[in-house]
Motif scaffolding. Structure first.
Motif, short mmCIF file in Angstrom:
data_model
loop_
_atom_site.label_atom_id
_atom_site.label_comp_id
_atom_site.label_asym_id
_atom_site.label_seq_id
_atom_site.Cartn_x
_atom_site.Cartn_y
_atom_site.Cartn_z
N ALA A 1 84.62 12.27 -60.35
CA ALA A 1 84.75 11.09 -61.19
C ALA A 1 83.64 10.06 -60.93
O ALA A 1 83.60 9.03 -61.57
N HIS A 2 82.76 10.36 -59.98
CA HIS A 2 81.74 9.37 -59.64
C HIS A 2 80.79 9.16 -60.80
O HIS A 2 80.37 10.10 -61.46
N SER A 3 80.43 7.91 -61.03
CA SER A 3 79.65 7.58 -62.22
C SER A 3 78.16 7.45 -61.97
O SER A 3 77.40 7.30 -62.92
N LEU A 4 77.71 7.52 -60.73
CA LEU A 4 76.29 7.34 -60.43
C LEU A 4 75.66 8.62 -59.90
O LEU A 4 76.30 9.39 -59.20
N GLU A 5 74.40 8.81 -60.24
CA GLU A 5 73.60 9.91 -59.69
C GLU A 5 72.35 9.29 -59.09
O GLU A 5 71.69 8.47 -59.74
N LEU A 6 72.00 9.67 -57.87
CA LEU A 6 70.87 9.09 -57.16
C LEU A 6 69.90 10.17 -56.70
O LEU A 6 70.33 11.21 -56.19
N GLN A 7 68.61 9.91 -56.90
CA GLN A 7 67.56 10.78 -56.37
C GLN A 7 66.52 9.90 -55.70
O GLN A 7 66.12 8.87 -56.26
N THR A 8 66.08 10.31 -54.53
CA THR A 8 64.98 9.62 -53.84
C THR A 8 63.94 10.66 -53.46
O THR A 8 64.27 11.82 -53.22
N GLU A 9 62.68 10.24 -53.43
CA GLU A 9 61.61 11.20 -53.15
C GLU A 9 60.38 10.46 -52.64
O GLU A 9 60.05 9.38 -53.13
N LEU A 10 59.71 11.07 -51.67
CA LEU A 10 58.41 10.57 -51.23
C LEU A 10 57.31 11.31 -51.96
O LEU A 10 57.42 12.52 -52.19
N GLY A 11 56.24 10.60 -52.31
CA GLY A 11 55.13 11.20 -53.05
C GLY A 11 54.37 12.24 -52.25
O GLY A 11 53.75 13.14 -52.82
N LYS A 12 54.40 12.14 -50.93
CA LYS A 12 53.72 13.09 -50.05
C LYS A 12 54.59 13.34 -48.84
O LYS A 12 55.37 12.49 -48.44
N SER A 13 54.43 14.51 -48.24
CA SER A 13 55.19 14.81 -47.03
C SER A 13 54.37 14.61 -45.77
O SER A 13 54.91 14.58 -44.67
N LYS A 14 53.04 14.43 -45.93
CA LYS A 14 52.15 14.21 -44.79
C LYS A 14 51.13 13.14 -45.16
O LYS A 14 50.47 13.25 -46.19
N ILE A 15 51.03 12.13 -44.29
CA ILE A 15 50.01 11.10 -44.46
C ILE A 15 49.53 10.68 -43.09
O ILE A 15 50.10 11.09 -42.07
N ASP A 16 48.50 9.85 -43.04
CA ASP A 16 48.00 9.34 -41.77
C ASP A 16 48.42 7.89 -41.59
O ASP A 16 48.67 7.16 -42.56
N GLY B 1 48.53 4.11 -41.37
CA GLY B 1 47.77 3.14 -42.16
C GLY B 1 47.76 3.45 -43.65
O GLY B 1 47.46 2.58 -44.47
N GLN B 2 48.07 4.67 -44.03
CA GLN B 2 48.10 5.04 -45.45
C GLN B 2 49.44 4.66 -46.07
O GLN B 2 50.43 4.44 -45.38
N THR B 3 49.43 4.61 -47.41
CA THR B 3 50.62 4.26 -48.17
C THR B 3 51.12 5.47 -48.93
O THR B 3 50.33 6.28 -49.41
N VAL B 4 52.45 5.59 -49.03
CA VAL B 4 53.07 6.66 -49.78
C VAL B 4 54.04 6.05 -50.78
O VAL B 4 54.67 5.02 -50.49
N ARG B 5 54.16 6.65 -51.95
CA ARG B 5 55.09 6.18 -52.97
C ARG B 5 56.48 6.70 -52.68
O ARG B 5 56.68 7.87 -52.43
N LEU B 6 57.46 5.79 -52.71
CA LEU B 6 58.86 6.15 -52.53
C LEU B 6 59.53 5.91 -53.88
O LEU B 6 59.62 4.78 -54.34
N SER B 7 59.91 7.00 -54.54
CA SER B 7 60.52 6.91 -55.87
C SER B 7 62.03 6.96 -55.78
O SER B 7 62.59 7.78 -55.04
N VAL B 8 62.68 6.10 -56.54
CA VAL B 8 64.13 6.02 -56.58
C VAL B 8 64.56 6.12 -58.03
O VAL B 8 64.04 5.41 -58.89
N ARG B 9 65.50 7.02 -58.31
CA ARG B 9 66.03 7.20 -59.67
C ARG B 9 67.55 7.07 -59.61
O ARG B 9 68.21 7.80 -58.88
N LEU B 10 68.08 6.13 -60.39
CA LEU B 10 69.52 5.91 -60.44
C LEU B 10 69.98 6.09 -61.89
O LEU B 10 69.42 5.50 -62.79
#
Length: 142
Positions: A12-27, A29-38
């Motif tokens: 009966a839950h009404s929400l679906e959530l997905q999270t994802e990082l744009g990369k699995s390996k970085i150095d 000082g670098q930036t990675v995109r964190l995507s959230v979909r609700l």
């Protein structure tokens, strides 16, 4: 890594959530995109959904983007805690989906798994929609 089973999501839950990082390996000082979909998977408007994003150790989410999301009215408020970002969202129409793109900066080298992310309604904190833990490998600064 220690891995814990995710609780079952109520039919009966009404929400679906997905999270994802744009990369699995970085150095460091670098930036990675964190995507959230609700997504509102129900046939009714859901009031005040809350998303708690588990952030792997070694990453810091840029507060400027969170401020911009709040100023634009895409979220009503946010909180940052160690290894967690909490987004308070406005009402979500039936079958609608919102997406958020956050930037996280690598601050410490190592391999990290974040706590699980989940979404729930402010009036029903006991029923949650879960998303897999985010995992990242951060290399030493070059």
């Amino acid at each position: 890594y220690h891995r814990r089973e995710q609780p079952a999501v109520s039919e009966a839950h009404s929400l679906e959530l997905q999270t994802e990082l744009g990369k699995s390996k970085i150095d460091e000082g670098q930036t990675v995109r964190l995507s959230v979909r609700l997504k509102n998977a129900s046939e009714m408007v859901v009031a005040s959904p809350i998303v708690e994003i588990g952030v792997p150790a070694g990453l810091e989410v840029a507060p400027a983007l969170l401020d911009a999301l709040e100023k634009a009215g895409r979220i009503t408020a946010y909180e940052t805690r160690p290894r967690r970002v909490v987004l308070f969202c406005p009402a979500l129409e039936s079958s609608k989906q919102v997406e958020f793109a956050l930037d996280a900066t690598a601050t410490v080298p190592g391999e990290f798994m974040g706590p699980v992310s989940f979404a729930y309604l402010s009036e029903d904190r006991g029923t949650k929609s879960w998303s897999e833990s985010l995992v990242i490998a951060i290399g030493a600064r070059k």
